[in-house]
Scaffold this motif. Structure first.
Motif, short mmCIF file in Angstrom:
data_model
loop_
_atom_site.label_atom_id
_atom_site.label_comp_id
_atom_site.label_asym_id
_atom_site.label_seq_id
_atom_site.Cartn_x
_atom_site.Cartn_y
_atom_site.Cartn_z
N GLU A 27 0.83 -1.36 -0.19
CA GLU A 27 -0.04 0.06 0.04
C GLU A 27 0.92 1.09 0.13
N TRP A 86 -2.25 0.38 -4.39
CA TRP A 86 -2.37 -0.93 -4.03
C TRP A 86 -1.69 -1.62 -5.02
N ASP A 133 -8.70 -0.15 -2.09
CA ASP A 133 -8.35 -1.23 -1.30
C ASP A 133 -8.67 -2.55 -1.57
N ASP A 177 -6.41 -9.74 3.93
CA ASP A 177 -5.73 -9.84 5.43
C ASP A 177 -4.83 -8.79 5.68
N THR A 178 -5.13 -7.88 6.63
CA THR A 178 -4.35 -6.77 6.71
C THR A 178 -3.15 -7.07 7.33
N TYR A 186 -0.33 -6.73 4.90
CA TYR A 186 0.02 -5.50 3.96
C TYR A 186 1.34 -4.98 4.38
N TYR A 208 3.18 -1.02 4.34
CA TYR A 208 2.96 0.36 3.81
C TYR A 208 4.02 0.97 3.54
N GLY A 249 4.64 -2.67 8.60
CA GLY A 249 3.88 -3.63 8.44
C GLY A 249 4.45 -4.85 9.18
#
Length: 226
Positions: free
Chosen positions: A135, A146, A161, A165-166, A169, A171, A202
């Motif tokens: 991201e 993204w 977005d 699953d976060t 990610y 960043y 992340g």
């Protein structure tokens, strides 16, 4: 230590004060590339329009600084001192060709194109088995972009977005020129991370592996980018 106490700061300031206008370095460049030029030839060769009065003033200043001399028979030419400035100008040109070829506003006008360039830089041999989302957070504005990476799948960009699953990610924060340089193959991801022009946050393991997901820059890639 104040700015005035930094070694070389005064010399740098003097150089900017004397040569930091629109025309002085262009005049030096023209004389360095084309050799001696008469006043009218120099006027015609400079990019853009320069008035006679401005050119006269700049040439006098350059003569005073010892960078340019005037010969009645051949016109204006660089002195030894002026010639010594040419490697600096070539280095500046090289930097500009690397970092300033694209308009940073392109990321706002055509973000899908830039994401496509980023996808082309991906090394498919080293992609993660589970999906990872990069991201991008450019410093210049609040819009995010993204890029989804996964083994055995073509990488793809998203303007919204993808809501995966976060925990997968990474960043990525950087300035738009850095992002464009990465997308065009003009800068290595490892270099951008090392010099602080890019930061990644992340899951630690994913952040450490991020540079592996992009192919090294080759001469052919750099040439194609230009």
């Amino acid at each position: 230590m104040s700015a005035r106490e930094v070694p070389g700061y005064c010399s740098f300031t003097k150089a900017i004060e004397h040569l930091g206008d629109r025309w002085s370095l262009l005049i030096v460049r023209q004389l360095g590339v084309f050799g001696p030029l008469g006043f009218n030839e120099l006027t015609r060769s400079l990019p853009g329009r320069i008035s006679r009065s401005v050119l006269i003033e700049r040439l006098r200043r350059l003569e005073t600084l010892g960078l340019v001399s005037r010969d009645e028979s051949i016109g204006y030419r660089l002195t030894t001192v002026g010639t010594g400035l040419m490697p600096v100008l070539y280095a500046l040109r090289g930097w500009a060709e690397t970092w300033l070829p694209d308009d940073p506003a392109m990321m706002e006008r055509d973000p899908d194109v830039v994401l496509g360039w980023l996808a082309q830089r991906v090394s498919k041999k080293h992609l993660p088995t589970e999906p990872v989302v990069l991201e991008f957070w450019p410093y210049e504005h609040d819009r995010h972009y993204w890029l989804v990476l996964q083994e055995n799948l073509d990488p793809y960009g998203c303007l919204v977005d993808p809501l995966l699953d976060t925990g997968r990610y990474v960043y990525v924060q950087c300035a738009l020129p850095t992002l464009l340089a990465l997308a065009r193959g003009r800068q290595r991801w490892s270099d951008a991370c090392a010099d602080g022009s890019l930061t990644a946050t992340g899951e630690i393991g994913l952040c450490r592996r991020m540079t592996e997901w992009f192919a090294p820059i080759t001469a052919s890639m750099a040439s194609a980018a230009d």
